[in-house]
Design an enzyme around this catalytic site. Structure first.
Site, PDB file in Angstrom:
ATOM      1  N   CYS A 186      28.325 124.279  16.838  1.00  0.00           N
ATOM      2  CA  CYS A 186      28.958 123.557  15.749  1.00  0.00           C
ATOM      3  C   CYS A 186      28.343 124.007  14.435  1.00  0.00           C
ATOM      4  O   CYS A 186      27.306 124.675  14.417  1.00  0.00           O
ATOM      5  CB  CYS A 186      28.720 122.053  15.889  1.00  0.00           C
ATOM      6  SG  CYS A 186      29.377 121.383  17.429  1.00  0.00           S
ATOM      7  N   ASN A 223      24.441 119.370  15.075  1.00  0.00           N
ATOM      8  CA  ASN A 223      24.639 120.679  15.697  1.00  0.00           C
ATOM      9  C   ASN A 223      23.552 120.833  16.743  1.00  0.00           C
ATOM     10  O   ASN A 223      22.366 120.700  16.423  1.00  0.00           O
ATOM     11  CB  ASN A 223      24.521 121.785  14.628  1.00  0.00           C
ATOM     12  CG  ASN A 223      24.580 123.173  15.227  1.00  0.00           C
ATOM     13  OD1 ASN A 223      25.157 123.366  16.293  1.00  0.00           O
ATOM     14  ND2 ASN A 223      23.993 124.134  14.542  1.00  0.00           N
ATOM     15  N   GLY A 224      23.963 121.120  17.983  1.00  0.00           N
ATOM     16  CA  GLY A 224      22.974 121.289  19.054  1.00  0.00           C
ATOM     17  C   GLY A 224      23.356 120.458  20.254  1.00  0.00           C
ATOM     18  O   GLY A 224      24.484 119.964  20.353  1.00  0.00           O
ATOM     19  N   TYR A 256      24.867 137.114  17.909  1.00  0.00           N
ATOM     20  CA  TYR A 256      26.292 136.847  18.045  1.00  0.00           C
ATOM     21  C   TYR A 256      26.847 135.726  17.161  1.00  0.00           C
ATOM     22  O   TYR A 256      27.882 135.898  16.537  1.00  0.00           O
ATOM     23  CB  TYR A 256      26.590 136.523  19.521  1.00  0.00           C
ATOM     24  CG  TYR A 256      27.997 136.090  19.803  1.00  0.00           C
ATOM     25  CD1 TYR A 256      29.061 136.965  19.675  1.00  0.00           C
ATOM     26  CD2 TYR A 256      28.273 134.778  20.194  1.00  0.00           C
ATOM     27  CE1 TYR A 256      30.370 136.553  19.934  1.00  0.00           C
ATOM     28  CE2 TYR A 256      29.577 134.359  20.454  1.00  0.00           C
ATOM     29  CZ  TYR A 256      30.615 135.251  20.320  1.00  0.00           C
ATOM     30  OH  TYR A 256      31.888 134.845  20.567  1.00  0.00           O
TER      31      TYR A 256
END
Ligand code: SF4
Length: 470
Positions: A12, A112-113, A252
């Site tokens: 996210c 996020n995570g 990435y």
């Protein structure tokens, strides 16, 4: 319940602003630049100092936040989120920021995570009377804060955050302050910037460039920043044990124009390609990278070997991401629609094809086949991450162990499966050296869990059970 895992997917992205008249508009632009981190849902919550107001929906930033919607989001502070469904799965209720109202104040959360002790925390909280609105792991923080018993919001946050295990970059906003927290290992990137007198926080620094903000620094592992109209205060809610930023952010996930802890992502990828020129030197006619994330590495490989870099593969930008497709057959069709070989470049040529990772092997097999059908005489596949043999528990969908091609196959077996003439993965040491962060010794400072099976945190039994018994 943890999600069904499909492929190698981003997690996210989060963005926050404190103290700017155009807070919502800036958050819109920030989220737009973080869209690569999640395309399933997005939301913005604004504060005008008296109340919090939010809009969220399933879709892309530009789809949800129309001009009409943006007019409603007035305030001087905002937090926003772009989501790829990880823990808890998809659905409107799980789209963030999550917004909670109580009689005394409101609270908005963007995360996020992925937490690895969420199930045990939920059990405890439910036993104490909590009722969860969502199936996402993010919500536990709100319940822990509410139940902490401290009167001061900073103490409530510190107390609650210290109970969480796993990967988390959190934005916590009330009517009067914005709190920013990063887990004690610093697994996910999170940076602080400023725009005049306003503070800006983002998962990636590319979002600062878009809104014209100036980078100040990265959030430290275990740090809680409290930003309000009086200024900014930094406290540690946990001692940073082992720093362990996700290595795949460099390889990435992140955008090439972002800097993570002082390292530009494009430069790191180029260096990974250069390193592969040493670890996998081939006699070839052209080097090509799988767009977009492997182009920087292919340029590095070409520069170091002297073999020309060519656009051997073209990406159709108007096709949705393959991993969004729900079934294997549709996903494979998606790969065909998304990438095309350039016959004029590869026909009759020995091709070095640089890619960032192999998860299931399906995409690599299709790309090798396409290049050969377009006339490539040899295809040498060079991968700038080590084999991904283990699942990620920290918010990246790398598949269950059994679905990972590298889990139980040798490199030669994988080469045969993808149909390449050769297949080479970067070594762990080579990868670390190429990324080139200076603050760790050897492999310290990086999470290498999906490559080595050594995870920076304890993994709780209920999480393990999900990943290994599927
Ligand atoms: S396990 Fe792999 S993908 Fe997950 S945080 Fe660690 S390095 Fe990143």
């Amino acid at each position: 319940m943890l999600p069904e895992i499909k492929g190698l997917n981003e997690e996210c992205g989060i963005f926050g602003v404190w103290g700017h008249v155009d807070a919502a508009q800036l958050t819109y632009y920030g989220l737009h630049s973080l869209q690569h981190r999640g395309q399933e849902g997005t939301g913005i919550v604004v504060s005008d100092g008296k109340q919090l107001k939010g809009v969220k929906g399933e879709g892309l930033v530009a789809e949800i936040f129309t001009t009409e919607v943006m007019k409603e989001l007035t305030g001087t502070s905002a937090i926003g989120h772009v989501r790829y469904a990880t823990a808890g799965g998809g659905g409107y209720e799980n789209v963030q920021p999550l917004l909670f109202h109580s009689q005394t104040s409101s609270l908005a959360l963007a995360h996020n995570g992925n937490l690895v002790n969420v199930n045990s925390l939920k059990h405890q909280l439910e036993a104490q009377g909590s009722i969860f609105q969502t199936s996402s792991d993010t919500e536990v923080l709100a319940h822990l804060m509410k139940r902490s018993g401290y009167s001061d919001s900073k103490d409530r946050a510190k107390n609650a955050l210290s109970m969480l295990k796993g990967a988390y970059a959190y934005l916590i906003m009330t009517e009067t302050e914005l709190m920013v927290a990063l887990d004690p290992h610093g697994l996910r990137p999170l940076s602080l910037g400023c725009l005049g007198d306003a503070y800006v926080v983002a998962s990636e620094t590319c979002a600062f460039d878009v809104v014209g903000a100036e980078y100040i620094r990265d959030i430290r592992p275990g740090e809680l920043l409290i930003i309000n109209d009086q200024g900014i205060v930094s406290e540690q809610f946990a001692v940073s044990s082992t720093k362990a930023i996700c290595t795949m952010e460099y390889i990435y996930f992140s955008r090439p124009d972002s800097n993570i802890q002082g390292i530009n992502v494009h430069t790191a990828r180029k260096n990974l390609g250069k390193r592969m020129a040493v670890e996998a030197p081939f006699e070839a006619d052209v080097v090509t990278g799988v767009p977009d994330s492997s182009i920087s590495a292919a340029i590095g490989y070409a520069e170091a070997t002297g073999i020309p870099y060519e656009m051997g593969l073209i990406k159709n930008r108007y096709v949705g991401r393959t991993f969004i497709q729900p079934s294997q057959s549709l996903r494979e069709q998606g790969v065909k629609m998304k990438l095309s070989p350039v016959r004029g470049v590869v026909e009759g040529k020995r091709v070095v094809m640089v890619d960032d990772s192999i998860v299931r092997g399906t995409t690599s097999r299709r790309i090798v086949k396409m290049l050969k059908e377009a006339g490539a005489t040899e295809v040498h596949v060079v991968i700038t991450s080590p084999p991904i043999k283990n699942p990620c528990f920290y918010g990246i969908d790398t598949s269950t162990k059994e679905e990972l091609i590298a889990y139980d196959k040798s490199i030669e077996e994988m080469r045969v499966l993808i149909g390449a003439d050769t297949l080479t993965f970067i070594s762990v040491e080579g990868m670390i050296e190429a990324i080139g962060r200076k603050d760790g010794e050897g492999t310290s400072g990086y999470c290498l869990g999906c490559f080595t099976g050594n995870y920076p945190t304890e993994i709780y039994p209920d999480t393990l059970q999900y990943y290994y018994q599927k």
